[in-house]
Design a protein around this motif. Structure first.
Motif, mmCIF file in Angstrom:
data_model
loop_
_atom_site.group_PDB
_atom_site.id
_atom_site.type_symbol
_atom_site.label_atom_id
_atom_site.label_comp_id
_atom_site.label_asym_id
_atom_site.label_seq_id
_atom_site.Cartn_x
_atom_site.Cartn_y
_atom_site.Cartn_z
ATOM 1 N N PHE A 212 -8.538 11.731 -3.745
ATOM 2 C CA PHE A 212 -8.461 10.486 -4.509
ATOM 3 C C PHE A 212 -7.914 9.351 -3.644
ATOM 4 O O PHE A 212 -8.504 8.263 -3.565
ATOM 5 C CB PHE A 212 -7.565 10.703 -5.732
ATOM 6 N N LEU A 213 -6.792 9.611 -2.978
ATOM 7 C CA LEU A 213 -6.166 8.575 -2.151
ATOM 8 C C LEU A 213 -7.075 8.144 -1.010
ATOM 9 O O LEU A 213 -7.158 6.960 -0.672
ATOM 10 C CB LEU A 213 -4.828 9.085 -1.602
ATOM 11 N N GLY A 214 -7.767 9.122 -0.420
ATOM 12 C CA GLY A 214 -8.632 8.808 0.709
ATOM 13 C C GLY A 214 -9.738 7.847 0.331
ATOM 14 O O GLY A 214 -9.990 6.855 1.038
ATOM 15 N N LEU A 215 -10.420 8.101 -0.783
ATOM 16 C CA LEU A 215 -11.526 7.231 -1.167
ATOM 17 C C LEU A 215 -11.028 5.895 -1.713
ATOM 18 O O LEU A 215 -11.667 4.852 -1.489
ATOM 19 C CB LEU A 215 -12.419 7.914 -2.204
ATOM 20 N N MET A 216 -9.902 5.897 -2.424
ATOM 21 C CA MET A 216 -9.361 4.632 -2.934
ATOM 22 C C MET A 216 -9.039 3.686 -1.786
ATOM 23 O O MET A 216 -9.371 2.495 -1.821
ATOM 24 C CB MET A 216 -8.104 4.894 -3.775
ATOM 25 N N GLU A 217 -8.391 4.217 -0.755
ATOM 26 C CA GLU A 217 -8.042 3.387 0.402
ATOM 27 C C GLU A 217 -9.300 2.907 1.127
ATOM 28 O O GLU A 217 -9.370 1.768 1.587
ATOM 29 C CB GLU A 217 -7.156 4.186 1.356
ATOM 30 N N GLN A 218 -10.276 3.788 1.199
ATOM 31 C CA GLN A 218 -11.503 3.468 1.932
ATOM 32 C C GLN A 218 -12.382 2.470 1.196
ATOM 33 O O GLN A 218 -12.929 1.544 1.810
ATOM 34 C CB GLN A 218 -12.280 4.766 2.163
ATOM 35 N N SER A 219 -12.517 2.622 -0.122
ATOM 36 C CA SER A 219 -13.529 1.855 -0.855
ATOM 37 C C SER A 219 -12.978 0.854 -1.861
ATOM 38 O O SER A 219 -13.690 -0.078 -2.243
ATOM 39 C CB SER A 219 -14.480 2.818 -1.576
ATOM 40 N N TYR A 220 -11.747 1.029 -2.300
ATOM 41 C CA TYR A 220 -11.214 0.156 -3.354
ATOM 42 C C TYR A 220 -9.816 -0.349 -2.994
ATOM 43 O O TYR A 220 -8.828 -0.081 -3.691
ATOM 44 C CB TYR A 220 -11.190 0.902 -4.696
ATOM 45 N N PRO A 221 -9.689 -1.096 -1.902
ATOM 46 C CA PRO A 221 -8.370 -1.567 -1.455
ATOM 47 C C PRO A 221 -7.716 -2.536 -2.431
ATOM 48 O O PRO A 221 -6.513 -2.785 -2.323
ATOM 49 C CB PRO A 221 -8.686 -2.239 -0.112
ATOM 50 N N GLN A 222 -8.489 -3.086 -3.369
ATOM 51 C CA GLN A 222 -7.909 -4.011 -4.347
ATOM 52 C C GLN A 222 -7.053 -3.284 -5.377
ATOM 53 O O GLN A 222 -6.281 -3.916 -6.110
ATOM 54 C CB GLN A 222 -9.012 -4.812 -5.060
ATOM 55 N N LEU A 223 -7.155 -1.948 -5.426
ATOM 56 C CA LEU A 223 -6.377 -1.157 -6.369
ATOM 57 C C LEU A 223 -5.246 -0.443 -5.637
ATOM 58 O O LEU A 223 -5.482 0.268 -4.662
ATOM 59 C CB LEU A 223 -7.268 -0.127 -7.070
ATOM 60 N N THR A 224 -4.035 -0.653 -6.085
ATOM 61 C CA THR A 224 -2.856 -0.043 -5.469
ATOM 62 C C THR A 224 -2.497 1.231 -6.222
ATOM 63 O O THR A 224 -2.316 1.209 -7.446
ATOM 64 C CB THR A 224 -1.655 -1.006 -5.507
ATOM 65 N N VAL A 225 -2.398 2.341 -5.501
ATOM 66 C CA VAL A 225 -2.082 3.617 -6.130
ATOM 67 C C VAL A 225 -0.581 3.828 -6.148
ATOM 68 O O VAL A 225 0.085 3.782 -5.105
ATOM 69 C CB VAL A 225 -2.765 4.788 -5.398
ATOM 70 N N ILE A 226 -0.044 4.026 -7.340
ATOM 71 C CA ILE A 226 1.381 4.330 -7.502
ATOM 72 C C ILE A 226 1.603 5.799 -7.143
ATOM 73 O O ILE A 226 0.746 6.646 -7.378
ATOM 74 C CB ILE A 226 1.818 4.079 -8.956
ATOM 75 N N GLY A 227 2.743 6.111 -6.557
ATOM 76 C CA GLY A 227 3.050 7.492 -6.169
ATOM 77 C C GLY A 227 2.880 8.480 -7.310
ATOM 78 O O GLY A 227 3.167 8.173 -8.467
#
Length: 344
Positions: A212-227
């Motif tokens: 999940f974190l890998g693709l979010m960082e790669q494709s959706y940088p506008q969304l910040t993932v909370i720990g």
């Protein structure tokens, strides 16, 4: 089979062209005799009139496998559904030539899980369980395998243990799928996304998080993932965690429940009036998650069929126990991505 000794054993041994010790092993169903030799001994015993023909059939019938399924106790409705599936199969016709028992244990505690594996290990031929990746569990699995027991991990695997097989999804791909769906459904320029898991000691949850974190960082940088928060697959803990997240982050746009007990999260979303404005992706299609999809509380459920899990596990057990030379691999489990409009 009747008790035999002395001249009787000698007579059978002579007719079958084997030793009396071999006859004794066959008659008393002790290991160490090839199947063809055992058949010859039993046929000789029947020809001499020492045993009826029906005894030969019974003696040559493989002893049923003794199998145990160990699943986590708690409020995870999907795991309860899996347990019900196992128990229903166990109560049906014995087509698989196996006796099956299913137990729910506190598998979040590695000591308890390892002890359960040891406790049942001496009494069974195979065990299937949802693993946590911990040295105590790895050691228990290694010891079972050294004793010739078949060990299958379900849903979540354990590393470097020599287990016989894993039945479950590619959990990195699962996590990436969840990120892809959440990112595509989110139409805002920026916002926060939260992850809730049972525990990182479940390798499945750790791998889903990584994907999940890998693709979010790669494709959706506008969304910040909370720990990631750990709710231990408990509806009450998930409820409290979600309330805290919603209160602390007003710009929370999505929640990915890496584990189970989605009912606690759904309850919190409803209480805060956020069920329509917060994307919610979870796991395990059950009666409650079906309802949340229909009511638009959940957006997506990623699942794997409990029946398919059981079928694959049983096929592997059969191959390992009765056909050890057969390396046929059970079919790969398909990942099902369920929306409201494609509910089965």
């Amino acid at each position: 089979m009747p008790k035999m000794k002395g001249p009787i054993l000698s007579d059978i041994a002579k007719r079958a062209s084997v030793s009396s010790a071999t006859v004794d092993r066959v008659i008393n169903r002790r290991p160490g005799v090839r199947e063809l030799t055992a058949k010859r001994v039993l046929q000789a015993a029947a020809d001499l009139g020492y045993v009826p023909q029906t005894d030969i059939v019974n003696a040559l019938r493989p002893r049923p496998m003794r199998l145990v399924f160990l699943l986590p106790a708690g409020t995870n409705s999907y795991l309860k559904l899996l347990g019900e599936t196992v128990k229903r199969f166990a109560a049906g016709p014995a087509d698989a030539n196996a006796t099956i028992r299913c137990f729910f244990i506190d598998s979040f505690d590695p000591k308890i899980l390892a002890e359960a594996l040891r406790r049942y290990g001496d009494k069974i031929d195979g065990v299937a369980f949802m693993a946590i990746d911990h040295p105590l569990v790895r050691e228990a699995v290694t010891n079972l395998r050294a004793k010739g027991k078949h060990v299958i991990t379900l849903i979540s695997d354990v590393s470097n243990s020599g287990r016989s097989a894993y039945v479950g999804l590619d959990n990195r791909a699962v996590g990436r799928t969840a990120a892809y769906v959440l990112g595509r459904l989110s139409k805002i320029e920026c916002g926060k996304v939260a992850l809730i898991a049972a525990t990182r000691t479940y390798r499945a949850h750790e791998e889903r998080e990584m994907g999940f974190l890998g693709l979010m960082e790669q494709s959706y940088p506008q969304l910040t993932v909370i720990g990631l928060r750990e709710g231990h697959d408990d509806r009450s803990e998930n409820y409290r965690l979600t309330l805290k997240l919603l209160d602390e982050y007003p710009d929370l746009v999505g929640i990915y429940n890496v584990g189970g007990s989605s009912d606690g999260i759904a309850r919190a979303l409803r209480e805060r009036g956020r069920e329509r404005s917060t994307l919610f992706i979870g796991h395990g299609l059950t009666s409650d998650t079906r309802g949340y999809l229909l009511e638009d509380v959940m957006d997506v459920v990623i699942t794997q069929s409990p029946d398919a899990i059981l079928r694959n596990a049983m096929q592997i057990f059969i191959n390992l126990h009765f056909n050890p030379g057969n390396r046929t691999i059970a079919p790969r489990l398909p990942m099902e991505v369920i929306f409201k409009e494609n509910l089965p």
